[in-house]
Design a protein around this motif. Sequence first.
Motif, PDB file in Angstrom:
ATOM      1  N   ARG A   1      33.073  44.068  41.303  1.00 38.92           N
ATOM      2  CA  ARG A   1      32.180  44.389  42.414  1.00 38.92           C
ATOM      3  C   ARG A   1      31.589  43.127  43.035  1.00 38.92           C
ATOM      4  O   ARG A   1      31.880  42.007  42.608  1.00 38.92           O
ATOM      5  CB  ARG A   1      31.077  45.333  41.934  1.00 38.92           C
ATOM      6  CG  ARG A   1      31.612  46.709  41.505  1.00 38.92           C
ATOM      7  CD  ARG A   1      30.512  47.606  40.986  1.00 38.92           C
ATOM      8  NE  ARG A   1      31.050  48.915  40.576  1.00 38.92           N
ATOM      9  CZ  ARG A   1      30.327  49.873  40.013  1.00 38.92           C
ATOM     10  NH1 ARG A   1      29.025  49.689  39.782  1.00 38.92           N
ATOM     11  NH2 ARG A   1      30.889  51.032  39.681  1.00 38.92           N
TER      12      ARG A   1
ATOM     13  N   SER B   1      33.480  47.443  46.636  1.00 40.80           N
ATOM     14  CA  SER B   1      32.481  47.897  45.659  1.00 40.80           C
ATOM     15  C   SER B   1      32.124  49.361  45.884  1.00 40.80           C
ATOM     16  O   SER B   1      31.911  50.122  44.929  1.00 40.80           O
ATOM     17  CB  SER B   1      31.224  47.027  45.755  1.00 40.80           C
ATOM     18  OG  SER B   1      31.531  45.669  45.507  1.00 40.80           O
TER      19      SER B   1
ATOM     20  N   ILE C   1      24.065  47.848  44.610  1.00 34.78           N
ATOM     21  CA  ILE C   1      25.395  47.283  44.351  1.00 34.78           C
ATOM     22  C   ILE C   1      25.891  46.469  45.540  1.00 34.78           C
ATOM     23  O   ILE C   1      26.484  45.400  45.381  1.00 34.78           O
ATOM     24  CB  ILE C   1      26.405  48.391  44.016  1.00 34.78           C
ATOM     25  CG1 ILE C   1      25.988  49.114  42.721  1.00 34.78           C
ATOM     26  CG2 ILE C   1      27.816  47.841  43.894  1.00 34.78           C
ATOM     27  CD1 ILE C   1      25.978  48.221  41.492  1.00 34.78           C
TER      28      ILE C   1
END
Length: 412
Positions: free
Chosen positions: A272, A305, A325
């Motif tokens: 990610r 991601s 994130i």
Amino acid sequence: MTTIVPTSEEDPALSVVRFTSELSWSDAGPEVVEQQVSRLCVEAQECMVMNRWLDLTSLMLTSADIVFSNSKVSEKDLECIFTVICNLVTTSRSPDEELEMAKLICAKIIQQPSDKPALRLRILFNLYNLLDNAYCRFYVFMKTLNLAISGKVTEHVIPSFKKIDSFLKEWNLEVQDQRELFLSVANALKDSKSSAKDSFKFLTKYLATFSDEDTYKMGEAKEEAVHTIIEFVKAPDMFQCDLLDMPAVGQLEKDAKYALVYQLLKIFLTQRLDAYLEFQAANSALLKSYGLVHEDCIAKMRLMSLVDLASHESGRIPYALIKDILRIDDDEVELWVVKALTAKLIDCKMDQLNQVVLVSSCTERVFGKQQWQALSTKLRTWRGNIESVINTIQANKITEDGSQAVQGMMIR
């Protein structure tokens, strides 16, 4: 394909020899011209009588350079002259002779690729269509492709790339020839500034020809493997590939020079945004050396991601998790979800009231053994569910039929 139509009693090949020799010796005076033209015509006739078609091809090509450079000869006449010369391959007595004749013609045609490149391509296309031997056709196709690249007229050959799969079946090439073909096609597409996806497709075909058994030849694929990785990372519209499964790419993992490039690919396909940011902080100079723009990489990794979240969060992704994130503000969450939808990376609905994204499906960044196993599990589950529904329907039908039968007996 051009067809030769005789317009006089003289053989077309002899007419070409006469015309080109007169042109070649035109500055030497009438007597010399007559003598040299006569000599060359006699030599050509001897070749024809004795079926020395390879020698005749060589003889006819001696004046090719002068013919091309002479402003008095029109492109139409040039094409006619080389149509006659190319037609000689139909007289060959063996595949080897046909190949040698094709090599002679190609060598002359590709000598000055920047001079009348489109005409030279037409001549080679005509030659290709006259050939019977599959390998000869491949040889001429490669020369045509290289001429198009050198002469910067790749737009004339790119349409033929759609037929590469059928060409491969026809040519029945060795692996080394396939590699040469795939690389040349990728270079032609890159030079023409076509879609990066098209060039990337043939680069991956090239890399896929290497297996674990190709230990001694694997090294030659390193540079192309690195180039392919960088092209994937750069491309704003490519989010899935199988590069990690290819031995030609896998060899970079422990390579002293290219290990970091392999690590970058692994980040884009399996990790990610936070992993990329950490990598970039330590290797910013490396990224710049490959022409990678940090902001573009961040944008792509945010989408990657989001795809990873969609495949691991049981179909429900809280807005807050997306914000953390992707490292974005609250008011950017829906914007990035829409971007992922537009790129067809995920299929979802946004529940603004509950601040969650409901994912129905998503694209896998890689589709390897693990993904095949997951798909197999899903198919078995679906099959079991369908069988259960069928069994339930059949059981209900039996019960219904039994009830109707009992009712019938009671009525009687």
